[in-house]
Scaffold this motif. Structure first.
Motif, short mmCIF file in Angstrom:
data_model
loop_
_atom_site.label_atom_id
_atom_site.label_comp_id
_atom_site.label_asym_id
_atom_site.label_seq_id
_atom_site.Cartn_x
_atom_site.Cartn_y
_atom_site.Cartn_z
N GLY A 198 0.84 -1.12 -0.03
CA GLY A 198 -0.10 0.08 0.09
C GLY A 198 0.47 1.25 -0.01
N SER A 199 0.39 2.35 -0.25
CA SER A 199 0.85 3.52 -0.39
C SER A 199 0.01 4.81 0.58
N GLY A 200 0.80 5.70 0.99
CA GLY A 200 0.20 6.71 1.63
C GLY A 200 0.90 8.27 1.09
N PRO A 201 0.41 9.00 2.00
CA PRO A 201 0.95 10.47 1.86
C PRO A 201 2.26 10.39 1.78
N HIS A 202 2.98 11.46 0.90
CA HIS A 202 4.56 11.92 1.01
C HIS A 202 5.17 10.73 0.30
#
Length: 393
Positions: A198-202
């Motif tokens: 998964g990926s998130g902010p920044h």
């Protein structure tokens, strides 16, 4: 992917060299030989051996769910990235005739929607007959949910997840991208490898988890349950003081750089390997960014992994790349040669497991995020410089 060590920008996996398995096998020679026209016939049959007309066929399947601007459940097929649709449909005899470059493909996924039948076949080389049979069977509905408790503990939101399905030989079959943390696949019986991240902010990501799947003949459903994705070392550093560049064997092209000494200036820190084609392209982009932002006070540093052990070898590789890939130019910024176990001590301090990885360190010495030099890095630098100009810091 070019180097394996044990694994996102989600779906940007194709643009990076990952420390992972799951490398597709190269295409074999076609059935008619190197001198004649290439030709391969697929024959699609149902569970009882009957010809199936109207089956959709491609070399893989992408499913986007409320992601990347696509409508929910948008299905795309690909032929080595060339065709973004279901490229082939079987005729009245259940056949699809592939010619020219299409005949070189050796992996095929088929779906017959009216009956819920699916099939997958991978062949190492074209048969003497020039015909490959794709056998369909009732699909097993595989589904699950992806989350990250460690992301939550770090105060990060999981914005997007992706699950990849590989066959038993680690050849990519399909992937499912979701902004809801969901994955869903229709698969025939067999053994598969599932990889999830998964990926998130920044630009922060989770680690990539692996799971082996075995689907029995006649199995209708498989619930993966809730999968908890652990955060990467890099994600845990977001907003924290960036680790010092300790453990470097040698420096080239600008002298040693200490993050403590350049405190007060933004730092672009890139981890790369000269064995990695995306890394080579990234270094060329960084040269252009250096020209644009170094006069504004931005510091650029590139750390090479331990696949090269000496500065002489690195110098030889740089000379080769100047000629073959960088239009006669070499990096104008400092290059560090990492040392230590596996990829190196600096790599370990930042938890780098894919190449290239580029991080941005703010004037305060804290990690501001991971950004692609081909995409988000420039606007992040511009914003950082505007803010510092406005505040006088």
């Amino acid at each position: 992917m070019e180097r394996k060590q044990g694994t996102i920008g989600v779906v940007l996996v194709v643009l990076m060299c990952l420390a992972s398995v799951g490398v597709g096998a190269p295409a074999a020679a076609d059935a008619t030989g190197p001198s004649g026209p290439r030709r391969l016939t697929l024959r699609v049959v149902g569970p009882h051996g009957q010809a199936v007309a109207g089956a959709k066929i491609g070399t893989g399947l992408n499913v986007f769910e409320n992601s990347q601007g696509h409508p929910p459940q948008t299905i795309r097929m690909w032929l080595r990235g060339g065709h973004r649709r279901w490229p082939f449909v079987s005729d009245g005899t259940g056949r699809v005739v592939l010619a020219d470059e299409h005949a070189a493909h050796r992996q095929f996924y088929a779906l017959y929607e009216p009956r819920g039948w699916v099939g997958y076949v991978a062949v190492d080389e074209a048969p003497a007959t020039g015909e490959v049979q794709v056998s369909l069977e009732p699909a097993c509905h595989v589904q699950g949910w992806l989350g990250s408790s460690e992301f939550e503990q770090l105060g990060l939101t999981l914005l997007e997840t992706v699950a990849f399905v590989y066959d038993s030989q680690r050849r990519l079959i399909m992937y499912f991208v979701s902004e809801r943390g969901r994955c869903e696949f229709l698969l025939p019986s067999g053994t598969y490898w599932l990889e999830m991240e998964g990926s998130g902010p920044h630009g922060m990501t989770t680690r990539r988890l692996e799971r082996e799947l075995t689907i029995a003949p006649g199995q209708a459903a498989l619930d993966l349950g809730a999968v908890d994705l652990p955060a990467t070392r890099l994600a845990s550093l977001l907003g924290q003081p960036a680790p010092e560049l300790e453990g470097v064997k040698a420096w080239l092209g600008g002298g040693e750089v200490s993050l403590g000494d350049v405190r007060g200036r933004p730092v672009v820190l890139t981890f790369w390997g000269s064995w990695c084609e995306p890394g080579i392209r990234t270094m060329r982009t960084l040269m252009d960014l250096y020209d644009e932002f170094e006069p504004m006070g931005v510091v650029f540093v590139a750390v090479h992994d331990t696949t090269i052990q000496t500065t002489d070898k690195l110098q030889e590789k740089l000379i080769e790349l100047r000629t073959q890939a960088w239009q006669g130019r070499g990096p104008p910024f400092a290059l560090a040669l990492d040392t230590g176990e596996k990829s190196g001590a600096v790599h370990a301090a930042y938890g780098v497991r894919q190449w290239p990885t580029t991080v941005l360190i703010g004037r305060d010495g804290k990690l501001a995020g991971q950004f692609s030099p081909q995409g988000g890095l420039r606007p992040q630098l511009q914003q950082m410089l505007r803010l510092s100009s406005a505040t006088g810091k």
